[in-house]
Design an enzyme around this catalytic site. Structure first.
Site, PDB file in Angstrom:
ATOM      1  N   TYR A 134       4.795  -7.299  -5.345  1.00 43.61           N
ATOM      2  CA  TYR A 134       5.681  -6.133  -5.313  1.00 43.61           C
ATOM      3  C   TYR A 134       7.116  -6.626  -5.201  1.00 43.61           C
ATOM      4  CZ  TYR A 134       7.718  -1.734  -3.470  1.00 43.61           C
ATOM      5  OH  TYR A 134       8.488  -0.612  -3.232  1.00 43.61           O
ATOM      6  N   LYS A 141       3.937  -4.850  -9.097  1.00 45.18           N
ATOM      7  CA  LYS A 141       4.698  -3.602  -9.119  1.00 45.18           C
ATOM      8  C   LYS A 141       6.166  -3.988  -9.203  1.00 45.18           C
ATOM      9  CE  LYS A 141       6.191   0.344  -6.345  1.00 45.18           C
ATOM     10  NZ  LYS A 141       6.184   0.984  -4.999  1.00 45.18           N
ATOM     11  N   ILE A 189       3.269   2.918  -9.681  1.00 46.82           N
ATOM     12  CA  ILE A 189       3.157   3.310  -8.280  1.00 46.82           C
ATOM     13  C   ILE A 189       4.413   4.112  -7.989  1.00 46.82           C
ATOM     14  CG2 ILE A 189       3.011   2.531  -5.890  1.00 46.82           C
ATOM     15  CD1 ILE A 189       1.511   0.063  -6.877  1.00 46.82           C
TER      16      ILE A 189
END
Length: 298
Positions: free
Chosen positions: A136, A164, A207
């Protein structure tokens, strides 16, 4: 290996004024987002204020979410602490509870590791768990970047299955897609205004924090794209943009919690020093939600 896809809202953690978990409200958010057609749920992220929760609260958020979701959609969970040691502890706690499909690990914040240190950080966490791991990157908040070469290197680790990307830099997103193996590594958008663009480049989903408030709208950007209706998908992306832009009108994640209250779910407050929205920003959010036909307080 598990392959993340679709729209996965980064859920808020409902908290009362004393910072205590509001379990019934969490269940309501879970039901609301799943009813909206989302393809997974992501807990203990930045939207979920992981940075302020006690270890006991983190455990309870996982337990409640896994139990109440009951397999309806995959559950993703953050293990995003500052140190490698603490990320591993959270990862192992999540694995012990069970029912979670994958972990998401944010780059360290406050620390500014080199790319070599960052790669070793992610590798150590991945080695400590049997769960799949999603990298992430959110450099606007952490001031730590995941370089394209670092992502390429980490995509070769067996249980690191995706990233992400909240950078907002589509060139970087496209490079992540270009250098990683498409069959085993997923790139997910973390910037809600770029979901359509990411899908065009080959991303497998997003997301998305706005999925708390407008789950059907966000999910349908993905659904219409996958059905081949690219024009409709783009129209829905443009329709979502004012809501995402409104998220920046107060200290994160205050707008997400206020937006949920406006659609009929009281999720309480954000940790101080985050404060309530000012009247002008609240009115702007109200108008956005009225335009989306989501506003429920009259």
């Amino acid at each position: 290996m598990f392959k993340p896809k679709g729209v996965i809202p980064a859920l808020v953690t409902p908290l009362d004024k004393n910072g205590q978990l509001m379990e019934d409200s969490l269940r309501k958010v879970i039901d609301y987002t799943i009813a909206g057609g989302v393809h997974g749920l992501f807990i203990l992220g930045s939207s979920g204020e992981i940075y302020g929760l006690t270890p006991e609260q983190k455990r309870r958020v996982v337990e409640v979410t896994v139990d109440h979701t009951a397999g309806r959609v995959p559950v993703y969970c953050g293990a995003s602490e500052i140190t490698t040691r603490d990320c591993i502890q959270t990862a192992q706690m999540v694995e012990e509870i069970g029912g979670v499909s994958a972990l998401s690990v944010l780059t360290p914040y406050f620390m500014s590791p080199t790319q070599t240190e960052l790669a070793e950080h992610f590798k150590a966490i991945a080695k400590s768990t049997n769960l799949p791991v999603i990298l992430y990157g959110n450099e606007a908040r952490t001031q730590v970047k995941i370089d394209v070469k670092t992502c390429e290197e980490l995509s070769k680790v067996d249980n690191i299955i995706g990233i992400k990307d909240s950078s907002g830099d589509m060139t970087k997103t496209a490079e992540y897609l270009r250098v990683t193996p498409r069959e085993s590594f997923s790139v997910l958008l973390g910037r809600d205004t770029l979901i359509y663009a990411g899908l065009c480049h080959g991303a497998t989903g997003a997301i998305a924090s706005t999925g708390n408030i407008a789950p059907k709208l966000v999910a349908d950007i993905y659904n219409t794209f996958m059905a081949g209706d690219y024009q409709k998908s783009l129209e829905l992306q443009f329709k979502l943009a004012p809501l995402r832009l409104a998220v920046d009108k107060a200290t994160f994640p205050v707008v997400l919690k206020e937006g949920l209250r406006m659609v009929g779910i009281d999720v309480g407050y954000a940790f101080a020093p985050a404060a309530e929205m000012n009247p002008e920003s609240r009115k702007l959010l109200e108008n956005v939600l009225k335009d989306l036909e989501l506003y429920q307080i009259y």
